[in-house]
Scaffold this motif. Structure first.
Motif, PDB file in Angstrom:
ATOM      1  N   ALA A   1     -12.801 -44.245  17.677  1.00  0.00           N
ATOM      2  CA  ALA A   1     -11.724 -45.175  17.353  1.00  0.00           C
ATOM      3  C   ALA A   1     -11.624 -46.272  18.413  1.00  0.00           C
ATOM      4  O   ALA A   1     -11.485 -47.454  18.090  1.00  0.00           O
ATOM      5  N   ILE A   2     -11.723 -45.876  19.691  1.00  0.00           N
ATOM      6  CA  ILE A   2     -11.626 -46.871  20.772  1.00  0.00           C
ATOM      7  C   ILE A   2     -12.867 -47.766  20.773  1.00  0.00           C
ATOM      8  O   ILE A   2     -12.756 -48.989  20.931  1.00  0.00           O
ATOM      9  N   GLU A   3     -14.040 -47.182  20.552  1.00  0.00           N
ATOM     10  CA  GLU A   3     -15.271 -47.970  20.486  1.00  0.00           C
ATOM     11  C   GLU A   3     -15.182 -49.046  19.397  1.00  0.00           C
ATOM     12  O   GLU A   3     -15.635 -50.171  19.569  1.00  0.00           O
ATOM     13  N   ASN A   4     -14.560 -48.665  18.271  1.00  0.00           N
ATOM     14  CA  ASN A   4     -14.479 -49.606  17.151  1.00  0.00           C
ATOM     15  C   ASN A   4     -13.571 -50.799  17.432  1.00  0.00           C
ATOM     16  O   ASN A   4     -13.640 -51.792  16.725  1.00  0.00           O
ATOM     17  N   THR A   5     -12.703 -50.692  18.446  1.00  0.00           N
ATOM     18  CA  THR A   5     -11.868 -51.848  18.789  1.00  0.00           C
ATOM     19  C   THR A   5     -12.707 -52.919  19.472  1.00  0.00           C
ATOM     20  O   THR A   5     -12.349 -54.094  19.470  1.00  0.00           O
ATOM     21  N   GLY A   6     -13.821 -52.523  20.088  1.00  0.00           N
ATOM     22  CA  GLY A   6     -14.671 -53.472  20.806  1.00  0.00           C
ATOM     23  C   GLY A   6     -14.016 -54.008  22.079  1.00  0.00           C
ATOM     24  O   GLY A   6     -14.478 -54.975  22.665  1.00  0.00           O
ATOM     25  N   GLN A   7     -12.906 -53.374  22.505  1.00  0.00           N
ATOM     26  CA  GLN A   7     -12.137 -53.888  23.650  1.00  0.00           C
ATOM     27  C   GLN A   7     -12.410 -53.144  24.948  1.00  0.00           C
ATOM     28  O   GLN A   7     -11.872 -53.523  25.993  1.00  0.00           O
ATOM     29  N   TYR A   8     -13.202 -52.108  24.908  1.00  0.00           N
ATOM     30  CA  TYR A   8     -13.336 -51.254  26.090  1.00  0.00           C
ATOM     31  C   TYR A   8     -14.786 -51.193  26.546  1.00  0.00           C
ATOM     32  O   TYR A   8     -15.691 -50.910  25.759  1.00  0.00           O
ATOM     33  N   ARG A   9     -14.998 -51.452  27.824  1.00  0.00           N
ATOM     34  CA  ARG A   9     -16.362 -51.467  28.366  1.00  0.00           C
ATOM     35  C   ARG A   9     -16.599 -50.336  29.360  1.00  0.00           C
ATOM     36  O   ARG A   9     -17.652 -50.291  29.990  1.00  0.00           O
ATOM     37  N   GLY A  10     -15.604 -49.477  29.550  1.00  0.00           N
ATOM     38  CA  GLY A  10     -15.770 -48.365  30.477  1.00  0.00           C
ATOM     39  C   GLY A  10     -16.451 -47.182  29.797  1.00  0.00           C
ATOM     40  O   GLY A  10     -17.062 -47.323  28.743  1.00  0.00           O
ATOM     41  N   VAL A  11     -16.322 -46.008  30.414  1.00  0.00           N
ATOM     42  CA  VAL A  11     -16.885 -44.796  29.836  1.00  0.00           C
ATOM     43  C   VAL A  11     -15.757 -43.826  29.473  1.00  0.00           C
ATOM     44  O   VAL A  11     -14.571 -44.160  29.644  1.00  0.00           O
ATOM     45  N   TYR A  12     -16.112 -42.651  28.996  1.00  0.00           N
ATOM     46  CA  TYR A  12     -15.110 -41.709  28.488  1.00  0.00           C
ATOM     47  C   TYR A  12     -15.191 -40.347  29.160  1.00  0.00           C
ATOM     48  O   TYR A  12     -16.153 -40.025  29.846  1.00  0.00           O
ATOM     49  N   HIS A  13     -14.146 -39.552  28.888  1.00  0.00           N
ATOM     50  CA  HIS A  13     -14.173 -38.139  29.225  1.00  0.00           C
ATOM     51  C   HIS A  13     -13.421 -37.403  28.120  1.00  0.00           C
ATOM     52  O   HIS A  13     -12.212 -37.573  27.954  1.00  0.00           O
ATOM     53  N   VAL A  14     -14.150 -36.612  27.319  1.00  0.00           N
ATOM     54  CA  VAL A  14     -13.544 -35.927  26.178  1.00  0.00           C
ATOM     55  C   VAL A  14     -13.078 -34.533  26.607  1.00  0.00           C
ATOM     56  O   VAL A  14     -13.894 -33.676  26.944  1.00  0.00           O
ATOM     57  N   LEU A  15     -11.765 -34.308  26.605  1.00  0.00           N
ATOM     58  CA  LEU A  15     -11.213 -33.025  27.060  1.00  0.00           C
ATOM     59  C   LEU A  15     -11.465 -31.891  26.065  1.00  0.00           C
ATOM     60  O   LEU A  15     -11.563 -30.730  26.444  1.00  0.00           O
ATOM     61  N   GLY A  16     -11.501 -32.234  24.784  1.00  0.00           N
ATOM     62  CA  GLY A  16     -11.660 -31.205  23.759  1.00  0.00           C
ATOM     63  C   GLY A  16     -10.324 -30.635  23.296  1.00  0.00           C
ATOM     64  O   GLY A  16     -10.289 -29.640  22.571  1.00  0.00           O
ATOM     65  N   GLY A  17      -9.240 -31.268  23.697  1.00  0.00           N
ATOM     66  CA  GLY A  17      -7.911 -30.794  23.318  1.00  0.00           C
ATOM     67  C   GLY A  17      -6.899 -31.133  24.398  1.00  0.00           C
ATOM     68  O   GLY A  17      -7.176 -31.940  25.286  1.00  0.00           O
ATOM     69  N   VAL A  18      -5.731 -30.525  24.305  1.00  0.00           N
ATOM     70  CA  VAL A  18      -4.698 -30.710  25.325  1.00  0.00           C
ATOM     71  C   VAL A  18      -4.160 -29.332  25.726  1.00  0.00           C
ATOM     72  O   VAL A  18      -4.331 -28.359  24.992  1.00  0.00           O
TER      73      VAL A  18
END
Lengths: 206, 206
Positions: free
Chosen positions: B95-112
């Motif tokens: 979803a964030i990638e599709n905004t085209g607004q973010y050039r950083g990287v990610y960290h997927v927690l897998g939940g909360v």
């Protein structure tokens, strides 16, 4: 959704979106759901579909899906095998069965005559229907096809094919649905419901 | 729908209705759709799902799904690897990638973190996040978790765990969605959007 993080996910999404009513966004949600569950779940899921598709048998008399050569409806002594309801699809049989109002048997055509799509009587189970009636024991054929031009064409073709045979041919009632307001019914249905009105004392018996 | 004409169909319907948003009626429609297509289609369909589930790899750095050990985002020289956006699920990355607004990287927690469901920090990729920040090259961590109590708890846990480390911790803006009418915005969102208002000249830069 343009960039999938994985070709495997992309391919799964492509396949999931071949399902009716499933767009790419829903397909992605379904794929991610499968990924969130243990692998064994996906195996069970996939196996159930493949086993259904490969193992499915069609009843040799009514062409409904079945696990046996003769389906439970055709083989039941409780059903009136002299009354045959003609439907397009397997789903129609289940819908009529769920009403609990019908004790006869079925004949699943597998579709309707559609010259545009190149579907003629021989592509459907129409010759089998004629043969079934001709062989004797059927006293009434109830037509329960869709009210499209193709449905009407198919009805008429069956009517012509059965001409001269000693069988009653009927059509399910079309009219304003129970619970619907008269003023909101569409004109065609309302018009038809007036033309094919039933005697009031008959309607009391329900 | 109580009586299925076939155990195979019934089992397929059961499995299909384990999908989110798919009830038994929809599941039946999907099963009948598969039956109306050639068997090879169901095989291709099932194979794509099983291959995805069995073949999926998680990026060893950000835990996004990937076809390679290091995902395309983490391995891209065009991305700013010093900015890490923390999300719950893989779908959030897309979803964030599709905004085209973010050039950083990610960290997927897998939940909360959710004590009620027995999910603690160690069941998520939180220790890996702390380690990733501690190892040095990260300058900003952006929290993009859901605004639930669990999301807030997780945000706070990460905030505490990163205390003392030389890293900026930020949270994505919450406010009235673009295009939404102010009068229809919910009170909590509207209240937050006033408290976390931005300088007007900053808003001009978009």
């Amino acid at each position: 959704m343009n960039a999938y993080p994985s070709k495997l996910v992309e391919r799964a999404v492509e396949q999931l979106s071949t399902l009716p009513g499933v767009g790419r966004k829903t397909a992605l949600r379904l794929a991610l759901h499968l990924l969130s569950r243990p692998p064994i779940d996906t195996h069970t899921f996939a196996d159930a579909l493949v086993e259904m598709r490969d193992g499915i048998v069609y009843c040799r008399q009514c062409y409904n899906i079945s696990d046996t050569e003769l389906c439970p409806i055709c083989s039941s002594p409780q059903r009136d095998s002299s009354t045959v309801c003609v439907v397009q699809h397997v789903g129609d049989v289940m819908a009529i069965e769920n009403t609990g109002q019908y004790r006869g048997v079925y004949h699943v055509l597998g579709g309707v005559i559609s010259p545009i799509d190149g579907i003629g009587p021989d592509d459907l189970k129409i010759p089998e229907l004629i043969e079934r009636v001709r062989s004797g024991s059927v006293r009434e054929v109830i037509l329960a096809l869709g009210t499209t031009m193709e449905g009407d064409t198919t009805n008429f073709f069956i009517y012509r094919s059965l001409a001269g045979l000693d069988v009653r041919l009927s059509v399910i009632a079309r009219g304003v649905a129970i619970g619907d307001e008269i003023e909101y019914a569409d004109e065609v249905t309302l018009g038809r419901s007036i033309l094919t009105r039933t005697d009031f004392d008959q309607s009391l018996s329900f």
